[in-house]
Write a protein that holds these residues in place. Structure first.
Motif, mmCIF file in Angstrom:
data_model
loop_
_atom_site.group_PDB
_atom_site.id
_atom_site.type_symbol
_atom_site.label_atom_id
_atom_site.label_comp_id
_atom_site.label_asym_id
_atom_site.label_seq_id
_atom_site.Cartn_x
_atom_site.Cartn_y
_atom_site.Cartn_z
ATOM 1 N N GLU A 11 40.442 33.958 38.768
ATOM 2 C CA GLU A 11 39.839 34.338 40.040
ATOM 3 C C GLU A 11 40.830 34.265 41.192
ATOM 4 O O GLU A 11 40.847 35.099 42.085
ATOM 5 N N GLU A 43 41.638 45.680 46.356
ATOM 6 C CA GLU A 43 42.681 44.801 45.848
ATOM 7 C C GLU A 43 43.090 45.204 44.426
ATOM 8 O O GLU A 43 42.254 45.634 43.629
ATOM 9 N N THR A 83 43.216 44.060 41.379
ATOM 10 C CA THR A 83 42.732 42.952 40.573
ATOM 11 C C THR A 83 43.204 43.068 39.127
ATOM 12 O O THR A 83 43.666 44.131 38.685
ATOM 13 N N GLY A 133 44.198 34.227 40.807
ATOM 14 C CA GLY A 133 45.460 34.880 40.512
ATOM 15 C C GLY A 133 46.603 33.902 40.407
ATOM 16 O O GLY A 133 47.745 34.288 40.243
ATOM 17 N N ASN A 144 41.403 43.231 36.528
ATOM 18 C CA ASN A 144 40.609 44.221 35.798
ATOM 19 C C ASN A 144 41.172 45.631 35.940
ATOM 20 O O ASN A 144 41.011 46.465 35.041
#
Length: 491
Positions: A400, A91, A93, A402, A95
């Motif tokens: 977490e 995904e 993400t 989104g 990060n």
């Protein structure tokens, strides 16, 4: 001569993102100036060139990853628009894309690549144009404002433009966007910065005392106001009179404000004649603000149209924090250091995870809400860095999932005291139960009340989540936040 020499942004491909398949030729044929470097160190050297740049960065580079490169770019105060080309693994993400304006997932089609880079180039050009036009900002920000987003730089430019004038300024914006800071900035940036700056908050003073507070009162009367017999106008003489939430004034007092703006005469409370100050004795610059939509107030008959046009000479609209790209993290970092110093705490910065959560949240309470979150975190914790687990649960949840969530999502909203009866009925044994909750509305209520009940019913059906309710209703979350604010103010 390259585009960069003319001031147009250069596309810098970092790593192997444009290797093979004639990609560089494709972009140049599309009118984009393209340069390519192999690694992060070469990109940082290229970043020193005095031209706007759009970076297309491969996720993994020979000497560092894309996120580390963009973090270094930010630490060196080199502001360039960046896109990260992600490997098609897992995904995308927060990060993996931190610090980037946008991201692409490889393999990227030709049309999508060209379109994404053209959009990024337009953004970089806009940033460069606003940077050129905006006033200089020192390390303390701009007259109390913090943030370098395009939308705020436009505000700073407007403040500089109107400061030298004596014309009336009308500031609008949601609660917590900094309207008081804006009014102070206009005063301090003007030629009469050393003169008085007097603020009258129409929501903090009883209506029966507002008249005397603004215009003063006859000597024989005894009125308890902080502005004395001369009123706020006399105190502000030679400087600035700032009227907060002017839409809260009742209609008779609006008429007196209009007369004062038109004639320069103040009629003191309890006195049918003009006050002691004559026309040429009063020199006051008026700034006012409102959280409400002033045109809606005019349409509803709660605000005089002639007064609106008399006030709306130099309008300034303050953007919501969610509309200020990148400013939330900068404000949080500055506030953290200031609050920590006052409290004797060690905090110096935010962790990357905390910064990502702050950037992802919608901030319905705007800068005021952000300040409150940082104050609470500093009061409850200590350390060199403010980490994600020190922030409220609603912020951690927004990162977490989104999706930015409201801090009181799980709480049921109290109905307004005068709201007509309506109910949500979930019928477990109904043949249409898959269609969701049912709203029952009494016949005879107004259209405005019906809209309110329908919106609140939808929010309840979405377990209190305004973003989910907004998606269901086909509007933006900010629309629902503004409507809720207007309902609260109308109680």
């Amino acid at each position: 001569m390259s585009d960069g020499e003319f001031g147009k942004p250069v596309i810098l491909a970092v790593g192997d993102v444009l290797t093979g398949s004639g990609r560089i030729k494709l972009l140049r044929d599309a009118g984009l100036a393209v340069e390519q470097v192999a690694d992060g160190a070469s990109a940082l050297a290229f970043a020193q060139k005095p031209v706007p740049q759009v970076w297309l960065v491969g996720e993994i580079l020979p000497d560092m990853d894309a996120v580390a490169l963009l973090r270094t770019l930010s630490e060196r105060n080199l502001s360039h628009t960046a896109l990260i080309a992600l490997k098609n693994e897992g995904e995308p993400t927060a990060n993996r894309v931190r610090g980037a304006y946008d991201f692409l997932i490889e393999p990227v089609g030709d049309l999508k690549l060209v379109t994404a880079l053209r959009n990024a180039r337009e953004r970089a050009m806009l940033h460069a144009a606003v940077e050129d036009l905006s006033p200089d900002m020192g390390p303390a920000g701009y007259f109390g404002f913090i943030g370098r987003s395009v939308s705020m730089r436009s505000v700073y430019r407007m403040i500089e433009s109107v400061a030298a004038s004596r014309a009336t300024v009308f500031i609008t914006g949601e609660r917590g966007t900094g309207k008081i800071v804006c009014a102070n900035a206009i005063h301090k940036a003007g030629p009469n910065a050393a003169a008085p700056f007097v603020c009258v908050d129409c929501t903090a003073i009883d209506q029966d005392k507002l008249d005397a507070s603004i215009f003063g009162y006859a000597p024989e009367l005894e009125v308890d106001t902080e502005f004395g017999p001369g009123g706020a106008i006399a105190q502000a003489n030679g400087g600035t009179l700032y009227i907060r939430e002017i839409c809260a004034l009742d209609l008779p007092l609006q008429e007196k404000i209009l007369r004062f703006l038109q004639t320069g005469r103040q009629v003191t409370f309890g006195n049918a004649n003009d006050g002691e100050l004559a026309d040429d004795d009063i020199d006051v610059r008026v700034i006012c603000d409102t959280d409400r939509d002033p045109m809606k107030e005019v349409t509803a008959g709660r605000f005089r149209q002639d007064l609106f046009y008399r006030l709306h000479v130099l309008p300034i609209h303050l953007p919501a924090l969610r509309e200020r790209d990148g400013d939330a993290v900068e404000i949080a970092g500055r506030t953290l250091r200031e609050v920590a110093a006052e409290a004797g705490k060690r905090f110096r910065n935010l962790t990357p995870e905390a910064s990502a959560a702050i950037a992802a949240y919608d901030w319905p309470g705007n800068v005021r809400e952000l300040h409150s979150v940082i104050h609470e975190a500093v009061a409850a914790h200590d350390g060199m860095s403010l980490s994600l687990d020190m922030l409220p649960t609603f912020l951690r949840g927004s990162l977490e999932s989104g999706k930015p969530e409201s801090p009181n999502e799980a709480t049921e909203q109290d109905p307004a005291e005068d709201a007509p009866p309506a109910e949500i009925q979930t019928v477990a044994d109904d043949p249409h139960e898959d269609e969701g909750p049912v709203l029952k509305v009494d016949i005879g209520i107004t259209l405005a009340d019906m809209e309110r009940n329908f919106i609140e019913a939808t929010i309840d059906a979405c377990d209190g989540s305004l973003p989910r309710a907004a998606k269901m209703l086909g509007v933006s979350p900010s629309t629902l936040y503004r409507k809720r604010d207007s309902w609260t103010m109308g109680r």
